[in-house]
Design a protein around this motif. Structure first.
Motif, PDB file in Angstrom:
ATOM      1  N   TYR A  86       0.836  -1.200   0.000  1.00 56.16           N
ATOM      2  CA  TYR A  86       0.000   0.000   0.000  1.00 56.16           C
ATOM      3  C   TYR A  86       0.874   1.255   0.000  1.00 56.16           C
ATOM      4  CZ  TYR A  86      -3.752   3.253   1.156  1.00 56.16           C
ATOM      5  OH  TYR A  86      -4.651   4.284   1.118  1.00 56.16           O
ATOM      6  N   THR A  87       1.926   1.227   0.789  1.00 57.67           N
ATOM      7  CA  THR A  87       2.874   2.348   0.813  1.00 57.67           C
ATOM      8  C   THR A  87       3.487   2.564  -0.569  1.00 57.67           C
ATOM      9  OG1 THR A  87       3.411   1.956   3.136  1.00 57.67           O
ATOM     10  CG2 THR A  87       5.021   3.193   1.850  1.00 57.67           C
ATOM     11  N   SER A  88       3.830   1.481  -1.239  1.00 63.29           N
ATOM     12  CA  SER A  88       4.417   1.577  -2.581  1.00 63.29           C
ATOM     13  C   SER A  88       3.410   2.136  -3.583  1.00 63.29           C
ATOM     14  CB  SER A  88       4.892   0.193  -3.034  1.00 63.29           C
ATOM     15  OG  SER A  88       5.812  -0.351  -2.106  1.00 63.29           O
ATOM     16  N   LEU A  89       2.156   1.725  -3.464  1.00 66.47           N
ATOM     17  CA  LEU A  89       1.115   2.235  -4.357  1.00 66.47           C
ATOM     18  C   LEU A  89       0.952   3.741  -4.184  1.00 66.47           C
ATOM     19  CD1 LEU A  89      -1.654  -0.511  -3.930  1.00 66.47           C
ATOM     20  CD2 LEU A  89      -0.110  -0.214  -5.873  1.00 66.47           C
ATOM     21  N   GLU A  90       1.044   4.195  -2.947  1.00 70.34           N
ATOM     22  CA  GLU A  90       0.932   5.633  -2.682  1.00 70.34           C
ATOM     23  C   GLU A  90       2.077   6.412  -3.326  1.00 70.34           C
ATOM     24  OE1 GLU A  90       0.550   5.766   1.658  1.00 70.34           O
ATOM     25  OE2 GLU A  90      -1.488   6.528   1.344  1.00 70.34           O
ATOM     26  N   MET A  91       3.169   5.705  -3.607  1.00 72.95           N
ATOM     27  CA  MET A  91       4.318   6.347  -4.242  1.00 72.95           C
ATOM     28  C   MET A  91       4.377   6.019  -5.736  1.00 72.95           C
ATOM     29  SD  MET A  91       7.069   5.920  -1.130  1.00 72.95           S
ATOM     30  CE  MET A  91       8.174   7.217  -1.708  1.00 72.95           C
ATOM     31  N   ASP A  92       3.218   5.630  -6.267  1.00 72.67           N
ATOM     32  CA  ASP A  92       2.994   5.445  -7.712  1.00 72.67           C
ATOM     33  C   ASP A  92       3.607   4.186  -8.306  1.00 72.67           C
ATOM     34  OD1 ASP A  92       1.364   7.675  -7.975  1.00 72.67           O
ATOM     35  OD2 ASP A  92       3.053   9.021  -8.326  1.00 72.67           O
ATOM     36  N   ILE A  93       4.012   3.227  -7.485  1.00 78.46           N
ATOM     37  CA  ILE A  93       4.432   1.926  -8.016  1.00 78.46           C
ATOM     38  C   ILE A  93       3.167   1.197  -8.465  1.00 78.46           C
ATOM     39  CG2 ILE A  93       5.661  -0.221  -7.560  1.00 78.46           C
ATOM     40  CD1 ILE A  93       7.376   2.318  -7.285  1.00 78.46           C
ATOM     41  N   ARG A  94       3.184   0.654  -9.669  1.00 84.81           N
ATOM     42  CA  ARG A  94       1.980   0.029 -10.215  1.00 84.81           C
ATOM     43  C   ARG A  94       2.203  -1.403 -10.696  1.00 84.81           C
ATOM     44  NH1 ARG A  94       0.054   3.130  -7.572  1.00 84.81           N
ATOM     45  NH2 ARG A  94      -1.547   4.709  -7.969  1.00 84.81           N
TER      46      ARG A  94
END
Length: 329
Positions: free
Chosen positions: A248-256
């Protein structure tokens, strides 16, 4: 209440509502998009299983996964049977699976010999492995981190000359079972090195699952200073139950792009106590709840998980799978 006071309150209320609507639209635009899940169960999930899984079972497993909606399924590894006996049948498995149009079936290769074996059966995408920890690299690859990059350099050009896509893995991006905490600069250096070699994407691996939202965010902040989030994927093991929050943290940093393993299969022989990757079922359930598209059919995914768990004689590690199975029964 005076007319002036009433107008002031009305103006403030309207302003607050506009701000709330803007925040909601921004959040929706960040979360209501597409995440590509790379299913690594057939390779990363099975490679440490001590009970031999027959080739026919692996082929059936992968064929079931191909029916779930994945765009990428990592099939096997072309490594010496001496080191990974479970995947000694890599060539046979890759040759006999049903290859569905639109799905990529990468394999892990450690050296030139592995690449040549992969090319002989028509592999179109490979994965290569580096590490942010020298000690882990010595244990896993029998060379330092820089030496692993130099080794990859000796065969990656051959892959590119044959139009074979190359994906990079980096292990121990925030922590190592031997060295402890890993400095973000170590991960940055290996990421840049693999991209310079021609990897189209780098999967950042929390190999022993020690990462937390804080350490993952700190690492990603530094990595994203030198590369685009479009060039990155996240690969989280769930040893300490942190995989989903780290993702979730990675998604918030635009990792897709997110790696996952059906039923939470996997582990690492060079990281004592490390469990498998985040369970794909749990990840899909979370993303569905966020309004994020994955293209994955959860029911078919659970069927694939049931199949392989019966084959290896182990219960699923997916909490979502367990919960939904109880409700169904």
């Amino acid at each position: 209440m005076s007319l002036i006071t009433s107008k002031i309150i009305s103006t403030i209320t309207k302003s607050n509502n506009d701000i709330c609507n803007l925040v909601q639209r921004c959040f929706a635009s960040k979360t209501s998009d597409y995440v590509r899940i790379v299913e690594v169960g057939p390779r990363d999930g099975l490679q440490n299983e001590k009970k031999n899984v027959p080739s026919a079972s692996k082929i059936q497993f992968i064929n079931k996964l191909s029916d779930c909606g994945f765009k990428t399924i990592e099939v096997t590894s072309f490594v010496s049977p001496k080191w990974v006996p479970q995947l000694a049948d890599g060539a046979e498995v890759f040759s006999k699976i049903n290859k569905v149009q639109g799905i990529s079936y990468p394999v892990l290769v450690p050296n030139l010999k592995g690449l040549e074996s992969a090319m002989s059966v028509g592999v179109q995408e490979i994965a290569v492995m580096g590490s942010a920890s020298d000690t882990f690299s010595m244990k896993n690859l029998n060379c330092t981190s820089q030496e692993s990059v130099d080794r990859i350099k000796t065969f990656v050009n051959l892959a590119k000359q044959n139009n074979i896509k190359v994906r990079g893995y980096i292990s121990c991006v925030v922590g190592c079972p031997y060295e402890g905490k890993i400095k973000p600069i170590n991960t940055v250096k290996i990421t840049e090195a693999l991209l310079e070699l021609g990897c189209y994407e780098i999967s950042l691996g929390d190999t022993n699952g020690v990462g937390t939202p804080g350490s993952i965010k700190t690492m990603l902040k530094d990595v994203l200073k030198v590369v685009s989030p479009k060039q990155l994927a996240i690969h989280c093991h769930d040893t300490y139950g942190q995989a989903l929050v780290n993702i979730y943290t990675s998604l918030e940093m635009d990792i897709r792009v997110v790696d996952a393993s059906v039923s939470g299969l996997g582990g690492c022989p060079y990281s004592k106590g490390a469990t498998g990757n985040v369970a794909t079922e749990d990840l899909v359930y979370q993303l569905n709840g966020m309004g994020v598209e994955t293209g994955i059919n959860l029911e078919k995914l659970m069927e694939a998980g049931d199949y392989i768990c019966k084959e290896i004689g182990k219960p699923t590690e997916s909490k979502v799978h367990r919960a939904l199975s109880k409700l169904k029964n």
